[in-house]
Motif scaffolding. Sequence first.
Motif, PDB file in Angstrom:
ATOM      1  N   THR A 162       0.842  -1.198   0.000  1.00  0.00           N
ATOM      2  CA  THR A 162       0.000   0.000   0.000  1.00  0.00           C
ATOM      3  C   THR A 162       0.875   1.245   0.000  1.00  0.00           C
ATOM      4  O   THR A 162       2.023   1.211   0.453  1.00  0.00           O
ATOM      5  CB  THR A 162      -0.917   0.032   1.238  1.00  0.00           C
ATOM      6  OG1 THR A 162      -1.621   1.266   1.267  1.00  0.00           O
ATOM      7  CG2 THR A 162      -0.128  -0.114   2.525  1.00  0.00           C
ATOM      8  N   PHE A 164      -0.503   4.088   1.341  1.00  0.00           N
ATOM      9  CA  PHE A 164      -1.126   4.862   2.432  1.00  0.00           C
ATOM     10  C   PHE A 164      -1.872   6.100   1.944  1.00  0.00           C
ATOM     11  O   PHE A 164      -2.256   6.937   2.753  1.00  0.00           O
ATOM     12  CB  PHE A 164      -0.090   5.296   3.487  1.00  0.00           C
ATOM     13  CG  PHE A 164       0.700   4.171   4.067  1.00  0.00           C
ATOM     14  CD1 PHE A 164       0.072   3.088   4.644  1.00  0.00           C
ATOM     15  CD2 PHE A 164       2.088   4.193   4.030  1.00  0.00           C
ATOM     16  CE1 PHE A 164       0.806   2.044   5.183  1.00  0.00           C
ATOM     17  CE2 PHE A 164       2.838   3.157   4.567  1.00  0.00           C
ATOM     18  CZ  PHE A 164       2.191   2.073   5.135  1.00  0.00           C
ATOM     19  N   ARG A 166      -4.740   6.005   0.595  1.00  0.00           N
ATOM     20  CA  ARG A 166      -6.163   5.700   0.620  1.00  0.00           C
ATOM     21  C   ARG A 166      -6.579   5.194   1.989  1.00  0.00           C
ATOM     22  O   ARG A 166      -5.850   4.432   2.616  1.00  0.00           O
ATOM     23  CB  ARG A 166      -6.473   4.650  -0.441  1.00  0.00           C
ATOM     24  CG  ARG A 166      -7.962   4.410  -0.628  1.00  0.00           C
ATOM     25  CD  ARG A 166      -8.164   3.271  -1.625  1.00  0.00           C
ATOM     26  NE  ARG A 166      -9.568   3.051  -1.900  1.00  0.00           N
ATOM     27  CZ  ARG A 166     -10.396   2.447  -1.062  1.00  0.00           C
ATOM     28  NH1 ARG A 166      -9.972   2.016   0.111  1.00  0.00           N
ATOM     29  NH2 ARG A 166     -11.671   2.280  -1.397  1.00  0.00           N
ATOM     30  N   PHE A 167      -7.766   5.605   2.413  1.00  0.00           N
ATOM     31  CA  PHE A 167      -8.325   5.127   3.677  1.00  0.00           C
ATOM     32  C   PHE A 167      -9.008   3.783   3.439  1.00  0.00           C
ATOM     33  O   PHE A 167      -9.885   3.665   2.588  1.00  0.00           O
ATOM     34  CB  PHE A 167      -9.343   6.153   4.204  1.00  0.00           C
ATOM     35  CG  PHE A 167      -9.990   5.758   5.502  1.00  0.00           C
ATOM     36  CD1 PHE A 167      -9.319   5.922   6.702  1.00  0.00           C
ATOM     37  CD2 PHE A 167     -11.272   5.226   5.510  1.00  0.00           C
ATOM     38  CE1 PHE A 167      -9.921   5.547   7.902  1.00  0.00           C
ATOM     39  CE2 PHE A 167     -11.881   4.857   6.695  1.00  0.00           C
ATOM     40  CZ  PHE A 167     -11.198   5.017   7.895  1.00  0.00           C
ATOM     41  N   TYR A 168      -8.610   2.774   4.172  1.00  0.00           N
ATOM     42  CA  TYR A 168      -9.195   1.430   4.007  1.00  0.00           C
ATOM     43  C   TYR A 168     -10.305   1.205   5.016  1.00  0.00           C
ATOM     44  O   TYR A 168     -10.189   1.580   6.180  1.00  0.00           O
ATOM     45  CB  TYR A 168      -8.131   0.347   4.213  1.00  0.00           C
ATOM     46  CG  TYR A 168      -7.075   0.306   3.134  1.00  0.00           C
ATOM     47  CD1 TYR A 168      -7.287   0.894   1.888  1.00  0.00           C
ATOM     48  CD2 TYR A 168      -5.858  -0.308   3.356  1.00  0.00           C
ATOM     49  CE1 TYR A 168      -6.321   0.847   0.905  1.00  0.00           C
ATOM     50  CE2 TYR A 168      -4.876  -0.357   2.375  1.00  0.00           C
ATOM     51  CZ  TYR A 168      -5.120   0.231   1.156  1.00  0.00           C
ATOM     52  OH  TYR A 168      -4.160   0.188   0.176  1.00  0.00           O
ATOM     53  N   GLN A 203      -1.228  10.298   4.824  1.00  0.00           N
ATOM     54  CA  GLN A 203      -0.646   8.961   4.809  1.00  0.00           C
ATOM     55  C   GLN A 203      -0.444   8.424   6.225  1.00  0.00           C
ATOM     56  O   GLN A 203      -0.724   7.254   6.498  1.00  0.00           O
ATOM     57  CB  GLN A 203       0.698   8.973   4.064  1.00  0.00           C
ATOM     58  CG  GLN A 203       0.580   9.107   2.561  1.00  0.00           C
ATOM     59  CD  GLN A 203       1.943   9.190   1.903  1.00  0.00           C
ATOM     60  OE1 GLN A 203       2.815   9.945   2.347  1.00  0.00           O
ATOM     61  NE2 GLN A 203       2.140   8.425   0.840  1.00  0.00           N
ATOM     62  N   ASN A 206      -3.770   7.342   7.647  1.00  0.00           N
ATOM     63  CA  ASN A 206      -4.217   6.080   7.065  1.00  0.00           C
ATOM     64  C   ASN A 206      -3.412   4.895   7.596  1.00  0.00           C
ATOM     65  O   ASN A 206      -3.968   3.815   7.827  1.00  0.00           O
ATOM     66  CB  ASN A 206      -4.109   6.141   5.538  1.00  0.00           C
ATOM     67  CG  ASN A 206      -5.143   7.067   4.929  1.00  0.00           C
ATOM     68  OD1 ASN A 206      -6.178   7.340   5.539  1.00  0.00           O
ATOM     69  ND2 ASN A 206      -4.881   7.572   3.732  1.00  0.00           N
ATOM     70  N   LEU A 210      -4.932   1.829   9.689  1.00  0.00           N
ATOM     71  CA  LEU A 210      -4.670   0.479   9.192  1.00  0.00           C
ATOM     72  C   LEU A 210      -4.137  -0.400  10.318  1.00  0.00           C
ATOM     73  O   LEU A 210      -4.609  -1.534  10.516  1.00  0.00           O
ATOM     74  CB  LEU A 210      -3.655   0.549   8.042  1.00  0.00           C
ATOM     75  CG  LEU A 210      -3.200  -0.771   7.417  1.00  0.00           C
ATOM     76  CD1 LEU A 210      -4.386  -1.548   6.860  1.00  0.00           C
ATOM     77  CD2 LEU A 210      -2.178  -0.509   6.311  1.00  0.00           C
ATOM     78  N   THR A 286     -11.332   7.973   0.095  1.00  0.00           N
ATOM     79  CA  THR A 286     -10.593   9.118   0.611  1.00  0.00           C
ATOM     80  C   THR A 286     -10.625   9.095   2.127  1.00  0.00           C
ATOM     81  O   THR A 286     -11.545   8.556   2.732  1.00  0.00           O
ATOM     82  CB  THR A 286     -11.219  10.434   0.125  1.00  0.00           C
ATOM     83  OG1 THR A 286     -12.609  10.437   0.477  1.00  0.00           O
ATOM     84  CG2 THR A 286     -11.083  10.549  -1.371  1.00  0.00           C
ATOM     85  N   PRO A 287      -9.637   9.680   2.771  1.00  0.00           N
ATOM     86  CA  PRO A 287      -9.637   9.698   4.229  1.00  0.00           C
ATOM     87  C   PRO A 287     -10.799  10.509   4.753  1.00  0.00           C
ATOM     88  O   PRO A 287     -11.246  11.454   4.104  1.00  0.00           O
ATOM     89  CB  PRO A 287      -8.296  10.349   4.583  1.00  0.00           C
ATOM     90  CG  PRO A 287      -7.911  11.120   3.376  1.00  0.00           C
ATOM     91  CD  PRO A 287      -8.485  10.377   2.204  1.00  0.00           C
ATOM     92  N   ARG A 293     -13.107  11.748  11.568  1.00  0.00           N
ATOM     93  CA  ARG A 293     -11.980  11.205  12.316  1.00  0.00           C
ATOM     94  C   ARG A 293     -12.328  11.126  13.804  1.00  0.00           C
ATOM     95  O   ARG A 293     -12.017  10.150  14.473  1.00  0.00           O
ATOM     96  CB  ARG A 293     -10.750  12.097  12.124  1.00  0.00           C
ATOM     97  CG  ARG A 293     -10.153  12.035  10.730  1.00  0.00           C
ATOM     98  CD  ARG A 293      -8.851  12.779  10.686  1.00  0.00           C
ATOM     99  NE  ARG A 293      -8.429  12.974   9.293  1.00  0.00           N
ATOM    100  CZ  ARG A 293      -7.253  13.472   8.951  1.00  0.00           C
ATOM    101  NH1 ARG A 293      -6.383  13.813   9.876  1.00  0.00           N
ATOM    102  NH2 ARG A 293      -6.921  13.627   7.689  1.00  0.00           N
TER     103      ARG A 293
END
Length: 300
Positions: A162, A164, A166-168, A203, A206, A210, A286-287, A293
Motif C-alpha cells: 500500500t 497509504f 487511501r483510507f481502508y 498517509q 491512514n 490500518l 478518501t480519508p 476522524r
Amino acid sequence: MKKILLPTDFSPNAWNAIKYAISLYKHEECEFYILNTYTPTIAHSRFMATGAGGKACEDVVKNNSEKGLEQLLAKIQEKYHNPKHRFVTISSFSLLVDEIKNIIETHQIGLVITGTKGASGLEEVFMGSNTVRIIKSIKNCPVLAIPQHFKFKTPSEIAFATDFNRFYTTSELRPLLEMAKAFKAAIRIVHVQYEIKSLTEVQQFNLNMLRKYIGEVEHYVHTVSELNSVSQTLEVFANELDIHLLAMLNYQHSYMEKMTREPVIKRMAFHTQIPLLVIPELGMGTPPNNKNRKEISASN
C-alpha cells in the motif's frame, strides 16, 4: 461454510490453483464451485451452411465441457478425501467473466481462486488475459491468483502492499485479516517509494488506522525504495522475506493498477513468483474529514 469459486479451462495452471485451494482450506468446511465456460468458435464463410451445423458445434463443446468437469471431479476425489469439502460443477455457455459475476451473486461466493499462466517471452501478458479480466471486472469479491508452478505453502508471511494514500475500510481489510488469523500469519505492510521521504499527514493517518484495524494480528511496516518498477521491487521484497502471499487493494492509482500498466519487460518475472490476493474496492476511497476522524476515534 466458505463458498469458493474455481474457474477452470482444464489446463495445468487451473489444476494447480484447484490443488492450492483444497490444501489452503483443508481444515475448513468449504463448498467449491468448479466452473467451466464455453463459447463455440464457428468459422463463418459464404460457402458454409448455417443453422444445424452451428447447433452441432455447440453440442460438441458442451459435451466436452461436461465431460471435462466429470473427469476433473473424479481426479479430485481420487487424490483428496476430505469430508469437510463439497464440490459443485458448473458448465455454462457464457463468457467467463459474465458467468463468474452471476455465480458470485447467485451463490454468495466469498473468494475466487484462479490460476495464472507462466511467462512466454514477448507474448507475455500480465498473469494471463483471463486473470486480468477477472481482477478488473469483479468488484464485489476477492480474487486469489495462483502462479502456474507455485507449490503450496501455508501462508505464514503475508505482504500487504500500500502507499497509504487511501483510507481502508474494515470490510475491505476483512479478507486479509481472515487469511492472517486462519493461518496465524504475520502481515508485512510494505510501502514502495520512488525516493524515501516522510509520510504526509494523510498517509500517516491512514497508516495509523490500518494498524488499528489489524489490531492484535502480528504485523510490521516496511518502507522500501523502488527498483526499476513496483512489480520488481515487490518481487525482491517477497524473495528476501520469504513471503508466501501478496495482498493488494485494487482501486484507481493503486499498486495493482500501476502494475497492470507497466511495460511488459518490467513485470516479466513478477507474477510467476507467489500467490496474489486482489481485494476489490468496497468502501470510501478518501480519508475521512476531521469530523469523521473524531467519530471513528470515539467509536474505537
